[in-house]
Design a protein around this motif. Structure first.
Motif, PDB file in Angstrom:
ATOM      1  N   ARG A 326      85.985  40.053 -16.598  1.00 12.69           N
ATOM      2  CA  ARG A 326      87.202  40.690 -16.077  1.00 12.69           C
ATOM      3  C   ARG A 326      87.433  41.989 -16.833  1.00 12.69           C
ATOM      4  NH1 ARG A 326      92.396  37.702 -15.861  1.00 12.69           N
ATOM      5  NH2 ARG A 326      92.649  38.541 -13.778  1.00 12.69           N
ATOM      6  N   LEU A 327      87.579  43.053 -16.097  1.00  8.44           N
ATOM      7  CA  LEU A 327      87.757  44.371 -16.720  1.00  8.44           C
ATOM      8  C   LEU A 327      88.963  45.066 -16.113  1.00  8.44           C
ATOM      9  CD1 LEU A 327      84.033  45.522 -16.378  1.00  8.44           C
ATOM     10  CD2 LEU A 327      85.115  44.739 -18.487  1.00  8.44           C
ATOM     11  N   VAL A 328      89.717  45.759 -16.935  1.00  3.93           N
ATOM     12  CA  VAL A 328      90.803  46.569 -16.394  1.00  3.93           C
ATOM     13  C   VAL A 328      90.352  48.033 -16.404  1.00  3.93           C
ATOM     14  CG1 VAL A 328      92.047  46.754 -18.606  1.00  3.93           C
ATOM     15  CG2 VAL A 328      93.290  47.085 -16.502  1.00  3.93           C
ATOM     16  N   VAL A 329      90.643  48.719 -15.312  1.00 10.10           N
ATOM     17  CA  VAL A 329      90.245  50.121 -15.164  1.00 10.10           C
ATOM     18  C   VAL A 329      91.524  50.957 -15.055  1.00 10.10           C
ATOM     19  CG1 VAL A 329      89.007  51.779 -13.694  1.00 10.10           C
ATOM     20  CG2 VAL A 329      88.169  49.424 -13.892  1.00 10.10           C
ATOM     21  N   ILE A 330      91.623  52.018 -15.845  1.00  7.58           N
ATOM     22  CA  ILE A 330      92.828  52.865 -15.823  1.00  7.58           C
ATOM     23  C   ILE A 330      92.419  54.331 -15.633  1.00  7.58           C
ATOM     24  CG2 ILE A 330      94.946  53.539 -17.050  1.00  7.58           C
ATOM     25  CD1 ILE A 330      94.640  51.000 -18.760  1.00  7.58           C
ATOM     26  N   GLY A 331      93.133  54.995 -14.760  1.00 12.44           N
ATOM     27  CA  GLY A 331      92.855  56.424 -14.554  1.00 12.44           C
ATOM     28  C   GLY A 331      94.065  57.119 -13.975  1.00 12.44           C
ATOM     29  N   LEU A 332      93.912  58.383 -13.675  1.00 16.20           N
ATOM     30  CA  LEU A 332      95.001  59.123 -13.048  1.00 16.20           C
ATOM     31  C   LEU A 332      95.083  58.724 -11.573  1.00 16.20           C
ATOM     32  CD1 LEU A 332      94.522  62.639 -14.650  1.00 16.20           C
ATOM     33  CD2 LEU A 332      96.593  61.240 -14.754  1.00 16.20           C
ATOM     34  N   HIS A 333      96.297  58.575 -11.095  1.00 16.39           N
ATOM     35  CA  HIS A 333      96.538  58.145  -9.725  1.00 16.39           C
ATOM     36  C   HIS A 333      95.773  59.017  -8.724  1.00 16.39           C
ATOM     37  CE1 HIS A 333      98.831  56.255  -6.552  1.00 16.39           C
ATOM     38  NE2 HIS A 333      98.972  57.454  -6.018  1.00 16.39           N
ATOM     39  N   ASP A 334      95.785  60.319  -8.972  1.00 20.13           N
ATOM     40  CA  ASP A 334      95.126  61.247  -8.043  1.00 20.13           C
ATOM     41  C   ASP A 334      93.635  60.972  -7.901  1.00 20.13           C
ATOM     42  OD1 ASP A 334      97.451  62.457  -7.612  1.00 20.13           O
ATOM     43  OD2 ASP A 334      97.050  64.270  -8.794  1.00 20.13           O
ATOM     44  N   GLY A 335      93.042  60.438  -8.973  1.00 20.99           N
ATOM     45  CA  GLY A 335      91.603  60.192  -8.930  1.00 20.99           C
ATOM     46  C   GLY A 335      91.247  58.785  -8.478  1.00 20.99           C
ATOM     47  N   LEU A 336      92.257  57.932  -8.297  1.00 20.11           N
ATOM     48  CA  LEU A 336      91.965  56.534  -7.968  1.00 20.11           C
ATOM     49  C   LEU A 336      92.731  56.090  -6.718  1.00 20.11           C
ATOM     50  CD1 LEU A 336      92.014  54.704 -11.475  1.00 20.11           C
ATOM     51  CD2 LEU A 336      90.023  55.427 -10.167  1.00 20.11           C
ATOM     52  N   ASP A 337      92.349  56.646  -5.577  1.00 15.32           N
ATOM     53  CA  ASP A 337      92.988  56.158  -4.349  1.00 15.32           C
ATOM     54  C   ASP A 337      92.342  54.822  -3.971  1.00 15.32           C
ATOM     55  OD1 ASP A 337      90.534  56.721  -3.213  1.00 15.32           O
ATOM     56  OD2 ASP A 337      91.156  58.668  -2.454  1.00 15.32           O
ATOM     57  N   ALA A 338      92.870  54.177  -2.939  1.00 17.18           N
ATOM     58  CA  ALA A 338      92.427  52.811  -2.608  1.00 17.18           C
ATOM     59  C   ALA A 338      90.920  52.764  -2.347  1.00 17.18           C
ATOM     60  CB  ALA A 338      93.201  52.302  -1.410  1.00 17.18           C
ATOM     61  N   ALA A 339      90.417  53.782  -1.652  1.00 19.30           N
ATOM     62  CA  ALA A 339      88.989  53.769  -1.309  1.00 19.30           C
ATOM     63  C   ALA A 339      88.147  53.892  -2.584  1.00 19.30           C
ATOM     64  CB  ALA A 339      88.676  54.921  -0.360  1.00 19.30           C
ATOM     65  N   THR A 340      88.582  54.764  -3.495  1.00 20.66           N
ATOM     66  CA  THR A 340      87.813  54.944  -4.732  1.00 20.66           C
ATOM     67  C   THR A 340      87.846  53.666  -5.568  1.00 20.66           C
ATOM     68  OG1 THR A 340      88.523  57.240  -4.672  1.00 20.66           O
ATOM     69  CG2 THR A 340      87.531  56.482  -6.730  1.00 20.66           C
TER      70      THR A 340
END
Ligand code: GTP
Length: 361
Positions: A326-340
């Motif tokens: 299990r991994l948590v991924v964090i980034g800027l909202h602009d770079g992580l849309d649903a498709a990404t």
């Protein structure tokens, strides 16, 4: 009654807060330290790493995790009740250490120490801001000046357009002590350049120290006796400065996080390389969690800050605990849309044993 000192450890995602606290606990010099840990994302990795680290004074009883969002937004609902419970214990701690999430504004948290039920019992010994020196040197938090100038031309009330820079400044502004961590990753000249940069941003009274692996004498970190709750009104965050008197709640909409559940990791080295490629392909700020390596009794800790990835086995899987990746991924909202997010999830899963994953689901 003497007030219990509390130290707030803050700093951006992956700066080394948990590592520093772990070292502090190892060298606590007989102090009974209670920890309150807050994380961004739905996976309590930091608390789990600390309770799994085997330090005698670091049991599940000594660590309280706050996982209902960033501590700065949940002060009333989460932090105050937690403190009240802690203060009702028969055996009180000698010191309280609070690790904020990497995205938290320290100001609302420190201000909460002025709430009557807390103020009479606890004082803020100091705010320790941990900095990833290598990330600062690489310009991770710097504004794109041209972009800001263009945005400001359109909206003159705009201060920054870079949430990373704004948060970074707010965390520095709240500090009593600044730790330039990860000094091992830069040369001496770069370290001095970063020190100068940070020094120019903070008040004269603020001490700046350097560290590798968060290693500092505990007496440097604890015992600052700053009484920061009385000073914090003069260390306003960008949000407070912009929206003073407007009753405008701040949020963390600029950031996104999601959890990836994947299969077994047959080859940790290849897995780390694969993750590195995923991180390079998408602007992921932080990725962390645990992996299940077949045939190994221990769980694998996976830690990535930007492109830098670390893996190590920390403790045996417990009886009754489900072995899982299990991994948590964090980034800027602009770079992580649903498709990404979907692509990242699928790519990470493909790096693991799909059959085991399917069986687990
Ligand atoms: N090279 C190097 N790596 C470090 C140092 N301090 C911490 N790290 C590594 O940086 C990664 C993140 O460290 P953490 O202590 O988990 O950082 P954190 O600030 O608690 O992270 P978040 O809670 O996710 O914001 C881990 O892989 C650490 O081993 C250091 O001084 N030098």
């Amino acid at each position: 009654m003497q007030k219990i000192p509390a130290t707030v450890v803050t700093g951006f995602l992956g700066a080394g807060k948990t590592t520093l606290i772990r070292n502090m606990l190892q060298n606590a010099g007989g102090r009974k330290i209670a920890l309150i840990i807050n994380e961004f994302g739905d996976l309590g990795v930091d608390g789990d790493i600390l309770t799994g680290c085997g330090i005698e004074t670091c049991t599940e009883d000594d660590v309280v995790e706050l996982t209902n969002g960033c501590i700065c937004c949940t002060v009333a609902d989460d932090f105050i009740p937690t403190m009240t419970k802690l203060l009702a214990r028969d055996r009180l701690p000698d010191h309280i250490v609070i690790e904020t999430s990497g995205l938290a504004l320290p100001q609302p948290l420190v201000a909460a120490f002025n709430w009557p039920e807390v103020k009479t019992r606890v004082t803020v010994d100091g705010v320790v801001t941990v900095i990833d020196t290598a990330a600062v040197a690489a310009g991770r938090f710097a504004d794109d000046e041209a972009k800001v100038a263009a945005a400001r031309a359109a909206d003159e009330s705009l201060d920054h357009d870079n949430p990373l820079e704004e948060l970074f400044e707010d965390q520095i502004r709240a500090a009593d002590l600044i730790v330039l961590n990860k000094a091992d990753l830069v040369d001496a000249a770069t370290l001095e350049r970063v020190r100068g940069e940070i020094d120019s941003q903070c008040a004269e009274a603020v001490k700046i120290v350097t560290a590798e692996g968060g290693v500092l004498p505990t007496d440097v970190l604890l015992g600052l006796s700053a009484g920061t709750e009385d000073l914090i009104a003069d260390r306003k965050s960008h949000h407070e400065l912009h929206h003073e008197g407007e009753g405008h709640d701040h949020d963390h909409d600029e950031f996104e996080s999601f959890v990836v559940e994947a299969g077994q990791v047959a080859d940790p080295k290849a897995f780390a390389e694969g993750l590195s490629a995923v991180i390079a392909g998408h602007d992921i700020l932080r990725l962390k969690g645990f992996a299940d390596v077949p045939g190994k009794p221990m769980r694998l800790v996976v830690q990535a800050v930007g492109q830098r990835i670390e893996t190590y086995f920390d403790r045996p899987w417990k009886q009754g605990e489900s072995r899982a990746t299990r991994l948590v991924v964090i980034g800027l909202h602009d770079g992580l849309d649903a498709a990404t997010c979907g692509t990242i999830r699928a790519t990470i899963r493909a790096l693991t044993d799909g059959a085991a994953q399917a069986a687990a689901e």
